[in-house]
Enzyme design. Structure first.
Site, short mmCIF file in Angstrom:
data_model
loop_
_atom_site.label_atom_id
_atom_site.label_comp_id
_atom_site.label_asym_id
_atom_site.label_seq_id
_atom_site.Cartn_x
_atom_site.Cartn_y
_atom_site.Cartn_z
N LYS A 1 2.60 -2.64 6.10
CA LYS A 1 2.72 -2.52 4.65
C LYS A 1 4.14 -2.15 4.22
O LYS A 1 4.60 -2.55 3.15
CB LYS A 1 1.71 -1.51 4.13
CG LYS A 1 0.26 -1.99 4.23
CD LYS A 1 0.06 -3.32 3.52
CE LYS A 1 -1.40 -3.75 3.48
NZ LYS A 1 -1.58 -5.06 2.81
N TYR B 1 -0.67 -0.27 10.66
CA TYR B 1 -0.96 -0.66 9.27
C TYR B 1 0.17 -0.19 8.36
O TYR B 1 0.65 -0.94 7.51
CB TYR B 1 -2.29 -0.06 8.82
CG TYR B 1 -2.69 -0.40 7.41
CD1 TYR B 1 -3.24 -1.64 7.11
CD2 TYR B 1 -2.52 0.51 6.37
CE1 TYR B 1 -3.61 -1.96 5.81
CE2 TYR B 1 -2.88 0.20 5.07
CZ TYR B 1 -3.43 -1.04 4.80
OH TYR B 1 -3.79 -1.36 3.51
N SER C 1 0.86 -1.18 0.00
CA SER C 1 0.00 0.00 0.00
C SER C 1 0.89 1.23 0.00
O SER C 1 2.05 1.18 0.45
CB SER C 1 -0.89 0.01 1.25
OG SER C 1 -1.50 1.28 1.43
#
Length: 264
Positions: free
Chosen positions: A176, A172, A148
Site C-alpha cells: 500500500k 500489505y 490504505s
C-alpha cells in the site's frame, strides 16, 4: 454542482462489486457516469452490475478480472474503451490477502507474500499501464488508486492480539505504501498528457463481522470516535477526485480515516 456532474463520462471501477468498490461505483453512477465494474468472479461482477444499473438508471456492465494477469487487464481495457469509445475514470480498488495465511511476517510463507504484493501493488500498476496509456493518447482522464492508512503509519498490533486477530501483514503495508509512491510518480509522468492521478487512503471501515472489542478499540483510537461507514464515508472523496472539481489536483492522497493517523 456542475463541477461534480459526470454526465457523459465512462468509469471503470476495479473491484467494484462489493464493499468500498461498490460504494465508489455507486457514487459515480449516481453522478451520471456509465460504469464497468470488475470482480474476480464473473457471477459476482454481473450481479453487482445489474443491481447498480437498477439503482442508478445508468448503463453498467460487470467483467471478471484477475489483476495479476496483464493479458487479462489489457483485454479489459480494450473491452472498456470499445464499449463507449472512451474511459474517463479509472478507480484502482484492489486489495486483500490469501485467505487463511498468518499475519506475522516471520510466520508467513514466501508464496503468500508474493501473492499479496502481486495483488495489491503489481495489479494496480498493470491497470495504470493499460488504461493510463489510452488516457494519455486521448489527452484526458482521472486515475484514482486506492491505498490504505497501512501505507502511512505502523500498526499497534496489541489491538489485534487482545481481540484474537492475526493482524496486518507487513507486506500489505509495503504494497500500500508502494501504491502511494506509484501514484506520485505516475502523476508526474501523465500530467503533461492531461491525466490526473491521485490516491485515497481509507482507514478502517466496519463492523463487517469484526468483533465488538476490536470495533470499540479502533473507534477509541480515532478522533471522530468511530470506524468508517460502508455506503457513506468514501463516496464523496471518490466523486471529488473523479470530477471536474479536482481538475487542478494531481499526485495527492486523500486520507479518509476519521483522523486515525493524526493520533498515532
Amino acid at each position: 454542482m456542475e463541477m461534480f456532474s459526470l454526465e457523459g463520462k465512462v468509469a471503470v471501477v476495479i473491484g467494484g462489486a462489493r464493499h468500498l468498490g461498490c460504494d465508489m461505483a455507486e457514487a459515480l453512477a449516481h453522478a451520471g457516469s456509465d460504469v464497468v465494474l470488475t470482480s474476480r468472479t464473473k457471477e459476482h461482477a454481473v450481479r453487482a452490475a445489474l443491481q447498480l444499473a437498477e439503482r442508478s438508471g445508468r448503463e453498467v456492465r460487470g467483467e471478471e478480472l484477475d489483476v495479476r494477469d496483464y493479458a487479462a487487464v489489457e483485454a479489459l481495457a480494450q473491452t472498456a474503451f470499445s464499449w463507449k469509445g472512451r474511459v474517463d475514470i479509472l478507480i484502482n480498488n484492489v486489495g486483500g490477502a490469501p485467505p487463511g495465511s498468518p499475519g506475522p511476517l516471520f510466520d508467513r510463507a514466501p508464496e503468500d507474500i508474493v501473492h499479496l504484493i502481486a495483488l495489491n501493488l503489481t495489479g494496480p500498476l498493470f491497470c495504470c499501464k493499460a488504461f493510463g496509456k489510452r488516457m494519455a493518447d486521448r489527452g484526458s482522464g482521472k486515475i484514482i488508486n486506492i491505498s490504505s492508512i497501512a501505507g502511512i503509519v505502523g500498526r499497534d498490533r496489541r489491538m489485534y492480539q487482545r481481540n484474537g486477530m492475526a493482524g496486518q501483514p507487513v507486506d500489505y503495508a509495503a504494497a500500500k505504501a508502494g501504491v502511494l509512491g506509484m501514484t506520485r510518480d505516475l502523476s508526474a509522468l501523465l500530467a503533461p498528457s492531461g491525466v490526473c492521478v491521485n490516491a485515497i487512503a481509507p482507514g478502517g471501515f466496519g463492523p463487517r463481522g469484526l468483533s465488538e472489542g476490536f470495533v470499540n478499540d479502533y473507534s477509541d483510537r480515532t478522533p471522530l470516535g468511530r470506524m468508517g461507514r460502508d455506503g457513506v464515508d468514501l463516496k464523496g472523496a471518490a466523486l471529488f477526485l473523479a470530477s471536474a472539481a479536482s481538475d487542478y489536483i494531481t499526485g495527492q492522497t486523500i486520507v479518509v480515516d476519521g483522523g486515525f493517523t493524526t493520533w498515532q
